[in-house]
Write an enzyme that holds these catalytic residues in place. Sequence first.
Site, PDB file in Angstrom:
ATOM      1  N   ARG A 121       0.868  -1.443  -0.419  1.00  0.00           N
ATOM      2  CA  ARG A 121      -0.014   0.115  -0.359  1.00  0.00           C
ATOM      3  C   ARG A 121       1.184   0.538   0.487  1.00  0.00           C
ATOM      4  NH1 ARG A 121      -2.859  -2.992   4.149  1.00  0.00           N
ATOM      5  NH2 ARG A 121      -4.746  -4.067   3.191  1.00  0.00           N
ATOM      6  N   LYS A 143       3.112  11.566 -11.111  1.00  0.00           N
ATOM      7  CA  LYS A 143       2.317  11.156 -11.848  1.00  0.00           C
ATOM      8  C   LYS A 143       3.222   9.744 -12.609  1.00  0.00           C
ATOM      9  CE  LYS A 143      -0.105  13.905 -14.703  1.00  0.00           C
ATOM     10  NZ  LYS A 143      -0.353  14.737 -15.601  1.00  0.00           N
ATOM     11  N   GLU A 185      10.848  18.982 -24.264  1.00  0.00           N
ATOM     12  CA  GLU A 185      10.577  19.837 -23.069  1.00  0.00           C
ATOM     13  C   GLU A 185      10.330  20.811 -22.611  1.00  0.00           C
ATOM     14  OE1 GLU A 185       7.317  17.664 -22.569  1.00  0.00           O
ATOM     15  OE2 GLU A 185       7.460  15.353 -23.490  1.00  0.00           O
ATOM     16  N   LYS A 227       7.932  23.272 -13.048  1.00  0.00           N
ATOM     17  CA  LYS A 227       7.489  21.937 -12.770  1.00  0.00           C
ATOM     18  C   LYS A 227       6.534  22.054 -11.352  1.00  0.00           C
ATOM     19  CE  LYS A 227       5.991  16.950 -14.137  1.00  0.00           C
ATOM     20  NZ  LYS A 227       6.255  15.839 -14.386  1.00  0.00           N
ATOM     21  N   GLU A 237      -3.627  17.694 -10.787  1.00  0.00           N
ATOM     22  CA  GLU A 237      -4.922  17.839 -12.270  1.00  0.00           C
ATOM     23  C   GLU A 237      -6.008  18.644 -12.076  1.00  0.00           C
ATOM     24  OE1 GLU A 237      -2.583  16.128 -15.619  1.00  0.00           O
ATOM     25  OE2 GLU A 237      -3.990  16.749 -17.196  1.00  0.00           O
ATOM     26  N   ARG A 242      -2.156  22.230 -13.980  1.00  0.00           N
ATOM     27  CA  ARG A 242      -1.075  21.245 -14.547  1.00  0.00           C
ATOM     28  C   ARG A 242      -0.959  20.771 -16.001  1.00  0.00           C
ATOM     29  NH1 ARG A 242       1.457  16.073 -11.077  1.00  0.00           N
ATOM     30  NH2 ARG A 242       2.729  15.172 -12.607  1.00  0.00           N
ATOM     31  N   ASN A 246       0.598  20.487 -20.235  1.00  0.00           N
ATOM     32  CA  ASN A 246      -0.116  19.100 -21.776  1.00  0.00           C
ATOM     33  C   ASN A 246       0.768  20.131 -22.359  1.00  0.00           C
ATOM     34  OD1 ASN A 246      -0.722  16.845 -20.165  1.00  0.00           O
ATOM     35  ND2 ASN A 246      -2.685  17.317 -19.852  1.00  0.00           N
ATOM     36  N   HIS A 249       0.856  18.155 -25.781  1.00  0.00           N
ATOM     37  CA  HIS A 249       0.504  16.812 -26.348  1.00  0.00           C
ATOM     38  C   HIS A 249      -0.513  15.915 -26.341  1.00  0.00           C
ATOM     39  CE1 HIS A 249       4.118  17.075 -23.236  1.00  0.00           C
ATOM     40  NE2 HIS A 249       4.447  16.224 -23.363  1.00  0.00           N
ATOM     41  N   HIS A 253       0.357  13.712 -29.284  1.00  0.00           N
ATOM     42  CA  HIS A 253      -0.116  12.238 -29.155  1.00  0.00           C
ATOM     43  C   HIS A 253      -1.163  11.661 -30.256  1.00  0.00           C
ATOM     44  CE1 HIS A 253      -1.535   8.838 -26.484  1.00  0.00           C
ATOM     45  NE2 HIS A 253      -3.110   8.694 -27.726  1.00  0.00           N
ATOM     46  N   HIS A 267       8.493  10.239 -28.565  1.00  0.00           N
ATOM     47  CA  HIS A 267       7.865  11.582 -27.571  1.00  0.00           C
ATOM     48  C   HIS A 267       7.965  12.751 -27.968  1.00  0.00           C
ATOM     49  CE1 HIS A 267       5.074  12.894 -24.511  1.00  0.00           C
ATOM     50  NE2 HIS A 267       5.810  13.371 -24.325  1.00  0.00           N
TER      51      HIS A 267
END
Length: 369
Positions: A121, A143, A185, A227, A237, A242, A246, A249, A253, A267
């Site tokens: 956990r 994340k 980035e 960041k 987010e 946040r 993106n 992105h 994507h 990427h």
Amino acid sequence: MAVIPVVTPGGAYEVRIAPGLLARAAEECAPFLRNRETAVVTDANVARHWRAPVEASFAAAGYSTHWFELPPGEASKSWAQLGQLLEWLLAREVERGDAILALGGGMAGDITGLAAALLKRGCRFIQLPTTLLAQVDSSVGGKTAVNMGAGKNLVGAFHQPALVLADLTALETLPARELRAGYAEVVKYGVLGDAAFFAWCEVNGAALLAGDAAAREYAVAHSVAAKAAIVAEDERETTGQRALLNLGHTFGHALEAATGFSDRLLHGEAVALGMVLAARFSARRGLMAQAEAERIAAHIAATGLPAEIATLGLDCDGQALAAHMHHDKKMDAGALPFVLLRGIGEAFLDRSVTLGEVAAFLDGQISPD
Ligand SMILES: NC(=O)c1ccc[n+]([C@@H]2O[C@H](COP(=O)([O-])OP(=O)(O)OC[C@H]3O[C@@H](n4cnc5c(N)ncnc54)[C@H](O)[C@@H]3O)[C@@H](O)[C@H]2O)c1
Ligand SMILES: [Zn+2]
């Protein structure tokens, strides 16, 4: 050494940025370790270059390290590998108070972070990012995820690391193409919220890519601080802050999907072109000057990153590209929020964009008249 504090509801920690951190990883990590046995997760490429110095550092400090080496590549960020990693960690008798080390790029960091979130956990973990992308982006912010058949990063958790050590020396073994992809980035932080930093990138980007140590340290520290500020305000987010990360992105994507998430387009390369598209789309909507959008495109192109969709040789139209966006996990009640620009350094979240409008715009980019 630059030290950037990250403070979130889910945890507070430091990102330490300097050359040579891996060679003294044990002394940096020691305050976070309860046990003389330390589990390290990495991939085989990274291990080839960086396992020996990390192992030596821990051995000299009286620790033994145990290594789980994933096959390199995005395919390892899978549910199946996660299961094997968890079984291995349990067999090693890793306890809740122990910290698991993630040595590598975003692939190793994301799967290790998720394993740490799940094990008993929640165990502590330490990020030792070895790609530019991981140093400026994926190792910070908590994340974690693995990929599923239905798409990338669809199963994950928010789980902050206990410490991040970004060793700038690690970038010296990174293939040039990976370095450049990570640089996209870096530029993103300028484009989304800091015009002065974008101007710094225009002046110093080439030196950074060529190996300039001071430029690398400045850019990594500045990016991490940017960041950290965003994540501190909106860890999960929920407020939209946040989501600005993106930028590029959603377009990116779709390009990654159209190229099969393959080596055809990394990427960061997709994000670079995606930022150009977001800027040009913003200009077309009358939000920003076309010249500003072209200034972004010019810097992206100058660094050797893709800035023109036509160069990808895609055999699909705008409609097909927009259809890829339809499956985006950021879809919210049928609408897809887009990060658009009012200028360089002025990103905002726009919920009024329709996929039809995007498809028409992309058609114009695929075959410019
Ligand atoms: N968690 C987040 O917030 C977040 C943010 C952005 C991206 N990501 C994830 O990060 C991943 C991409 O990360 P990445 O670009 O670091 O990819 P990666 O981890 O696959 O690394 C890229 C390649 O470089 C190699 N490599 C890594 N470090 C090296 C070094 N120092 N020397 C030589 N080779 C080295 C790897 O073996 C791999 O082949 C994706 O899975 C993406 O979803 C996560
Ligand atoms: Zn990204």
